[in-house]
Design an enzyme around this catalytic site. Structure first.
Site, PDB file in Angstrom:
ATOM      1  N   SER A 128       0.831  -1.207   0.000  1.00  0.00           N
ATOM      2  CA  SER A 128       0.000   0.000   0.000  1.00  0.00           C
ATOM      3  C   SER A 128       0.861   1.250   0.000  1.00  0.00           C
ATOM      4  CB  SER A 128      -0.876  -0.003   1.265  1.00  0.00           C
ATOM      5  OG  SER A 128      -1.511   1.245   1.446  1.00  0.00           O
ATOM      6  N   TYR A 152      -1.579  -0.627  10.697  1.00  0.00           N
ATOM      7  CA  TYR A 152      -1.930  -1.274   9.419  1.00  0.00           C
ATOM      8  C   TYR A 152      -0.792  -1.076   8.417  1.00  0.00           C
ATOM      9  CZ  TYR A 152      -3.523  -1.542   4.665  1.00  0.00           C
ATOM     10  OH  TYR A 152      -3.587  -1.830   3.322  1.00  0.00           O
ATOM     11  N   LYS A 156       2.044  -3.755   6.456  1.00  0.00           N
ATOM     12  CA  LYS A 156       2.354  -3.835   5.029  1.00  0.00           C
ATOM     13  C   LYS A 156       3.862  -3.694   4.809  1.00  0.00           C
ATOM     14  CE  LYS A 156      -1.655  -4.523   3.178  1.00  0.00           C
ATOM     15  NZ  LYS A 156      -1.947  -5.816   2.530  1.00  0.00           N
TER      16      LYS A 156
HETATM   17  C1  WQD Z   1      -9.300   9.823   0.824  1.00  0.00           C
HETATM   18  C2  WQD Z   1      -9.446  11.326   1.044  1.00  0.00           C
HETATM   19  C3  WQD Z   1      -9.697  11.932   3.341  1.00  0.00           C
HETATM   20  C4  WQD Z   1     -13.646  10.008   3.801  1.00  0.00           C
HETATM   21  C5  WQD Z   1      -6.928   4.755   2.913  1.00  0.00           C
HETATM   22  C6  WQD Z   1      -5.903   3.979   3.662  1.00  0.00           C
HETATM   23  C7  WQD Z   1      -4.925   3.366   2.703  1.00  0.00           C
HETATM   24  C8  WQD Z   1      -5.663   2.555   1.654  1.00  0.00           C
HETATM   25  C9  WQD Z   1      -6.707   3.405   0.951  1.00  0.00           C
HETATM   26  C10 WQD Z   1      -5.650   0.262   2.336  1.00  0.00           C
HETATM   27  C11 WQD Z   1      -8.655  11.836   2.240  1.00  0.00           C
HETATM   28  C12 WQD Z   1     -10.957  12.281   2.550  1.00  0.00           C
HETATM   29  C13 WQD Z   1     -12.438  10.459   3.293  1.00  0.00           C
HETATM   30  C14 WQD Z   1     -14.641  10.957   4.198  1.00  0.00           C
HETATM   31  C15 WQD Z   1     -13.171  12.733   3.513  1.00  0.00           C
HETATM   32  N1  WQD Z   1      -6.288   1.439   2.259  1.00  0.00           N
HETATM   33  N2  WQD Z   1     -12.213  11.795   3.158  1.00  0.00           N
HETATM   34  N3  WQD Z   1     -14.354  12.290   4.028  1.00  0.00           N
HETATM   35  O1  WQD Z   1      -7.090   7.687   3.740  1.00  0.00           O
HETATM   36  O2  WQD Z   1      -6.182   8.124   1.389  1.00  0.00           O
HETATM   37  O3  WQD Z   1      -6.301   5.803   2.231  1.00  0.00           O
HETATM   38  O4  WQD Z   1      -7.583   3.922   1.971  1.00  0.00           O
HETATM   39  O5  WQD Z   1      -4.598  -0.047   1.845  1.00  0.00           O
HETATM   40  O6  WQD Z   1      -4.061   2.544   3.447  1.00  0.00           O
HETATM   41  O7  WQD Z   1      -5.191   4.876   4.498  1.00  0.00           O
HETATM   42  O8  WQD Z   1      -8.404   6.986   1.666  1.00  0.00           O
HETATM   43  O9  WQD Z   1     -10.760   7.207   1.024  1.00  0.00           O
HETATM   44  O10 WQD Z   1     -10.163   7.215   3.499  1.00  0.00           O
HETATM   45  O11 WQD Z   1      -9.585   9.188   2.075  1.00  0.00           O
HETATM   46  O12 WQD Z   1     -12.944  13.951   3.382  1.00  0.00           O
HETATM   47  O13 WQD Z   1     -15.758  10.609   4.685  1.00  0.00           O
HETATM   48  O14 WQD Z   1     -10.810  11.618   1.313  1.00  0.00           O
HETATM   49  O15 WQD Z   1      -9.388  12.957   4.289  1.00  0.00           O
HETATM   50  O16 WQD Z   1      -8.175  13.131   1.935  1.00  0.00           O
HETATM   51  P1  WQD Z   1      -6.955   7.262   2.313  1.00  0.00           P
HETATM   52  P2  WQD Z   1      -9.815   7.603   2.100  1.00  0.00           P
END
Ligand code: WQD
Length: 337
Positions: A128, A152, A156
């Site tokens: 990841s 997590y 990885k």
């Molecule tokens: C994306 C953007 C949030 C939800 C995570 C894991 C990573 C991988 C992919 C496993 C960010 C913003 C999100 C919401 C928001 N998973 N957001 N409101 O955090 O980049 O990655 O998922 O491997 O390890 O960390 O993805 O989709 O949670 O967030 O504003 O309700 O959307 O702040 O900028 P992230 P995400």
């Protein structure tokens, strides 16, 4: 690809795994799925069969169970492994670190032990972009520093290290580490897709919940980041592109020895507001949102330089942001309602 090679897909009933299973079957592989349905359901196997016309062989087992895994290898001539099985919720990993270290690391250690027993020497590992921690600079290349901000992510990175050291000790072992950025979207059929348990952590499933009226608005976690519009920037990649990257990696693993690491991203960063706007435009649906404080552990920007995968794997993402939004919504309407 050798005629009818058999691939073990751990976590193959999950969001990412099920799309890879479809691709593998469509490409002529035999597919054996090991999944404990901790974050998926048996009906996904039916959907894979519905899409491809072929039912993958299923073992409802936990990859951390040595005896169960050994029995699977005894009963099937496994040629290579794509290892996805693992717990993946960042927030939960902070609350339950020992559960994450125990499950994710023991799954990888157990798998390597049984692979060695049966002389299976090719493995593609689901890593990841989270292993880059807080990026010092973007876009990210594979040689940039790694460090993690949550258990997590450490599982990885430790998984990468375990596989790297195993390959150093066994010259026959071929290891491909794939660092996923942000997978979104769904199969064009709308029959398989992302189905998070409970309140979605990730952005796109949450937006889909708002679109279908399950939630009344999106909370945008922070609009004070040093980015073009103050909201977080990520490299969203269509699940079909992520999946095709695994088949290219599997082909490459046939001939390479040692360890190779690749970013699977598009190379384009989009902000949260970019995604909201793209979803509204692609599906003609209004997505109400409110700005809230930043989410603990989030970084401002994280997106890939995907050049290495293009040069070595002859792979690049081809599906657009519009498709990511349309296919996510199609899946939500058809199946994940
Ligand atoms: C994306 C953007 C949030 C939800 C995570 C894991 C990573 C991988 C992919 C496993 C960010 C913003 C999100 C919401 C928001 N998973 N957001 N409101 O955090 O980049 O990655 O998922 O491997 O390890 O960390 O993805 O989709 O949670 O967030 O504003 O309700 O959307 O702040 O900028 P992230 P995400």
């Amino acid at each position: 690809m050798p005629e009818k090679e058999t691939v073990l897909l751990t976590g193959g009933a999950g969001y990412i795994g099920s799309h890879i299973a479809v691709d593998l079957i469509d490409s002529g592989y035999n597919v054996v799925i090991a999944d404990n349905f901790d974050n998926s359901s048996p009906e996904v196997i039916d959907r894979i069969e519905e899409i491809t016309g072929v039912r993958p062989i299923l073992y409802e087992i936990d990859v951390t169970n040595e005896e169960d895994l050994r029995q699977l290898f005894k009963e099937n001539q496994i040629d290579s492994v794509i290892h996805l099985a693992g717990l993946k919720a960042v927030g939960e990993s902070v609350e339950l670190p020992l559960k994450y270290y125990s499950n994710n690391l023991n799954a990888t250690l157990n798998l390597l032990k049984i692979m060695e027993e049966f002389g299976v020497n090719k493995i593609v590992f689901s890593s990841s972009a989270t292993v880059y921690g807080v990026p010092e600079t973007v876009p990210l290349t594979e040689d940039m520093p790694t460090s993690c901000t949550n258990p997590y992510g450490w599982t990885k990175l430790m998984g990468e290290q375990i596989l790297t050291d195993a390959a150093k000790a066994n010259e026959d072992l071929s290891v491909i580490l794939l660092r996923y950025f942000n997978p979104v979207g769904a199969h064009k059929s709308g029959l398989i897709g992302e189905k998070p348990n409970g309140i979605p952590n990730n952005l796109m499933p949450y937006i889909c919940d708002v679109a279908k009226g399950k939630r009344d608005h999106l909370s945008v976690f922070g609009n004070d980041y040093p980015t073009k519009d103050g909201t977080g920037v990520r490299d969203y990649i269509h699940i079909l592109d992520l999946s095709s990257g695994h088949l290219k990696a599997l082909e490459y693993a046939q001939d390479q020895k040692g360890v190779s690491v690749f970013n699977l991203g598009t190379g384009t960063g989009y902000s949260v507001l970019d995604i909201v706007n793209a979803f509204e435009k692609a599906n003609n649906i209004k997505i109400p949102y409110e700005f809230t404080p930043r989410r603990e552990g989030d970084v401002a920007e994280c997106y890939a330089d995907p050049k290495k995968a293009l040069e070595i794997l002859d792979w690049q993402a081809v599906h657009s942001l519009e498709e990511m939004c349309q296919d996510s919504w199609n899946w939500t309407q058809k199946t994940n309602s």
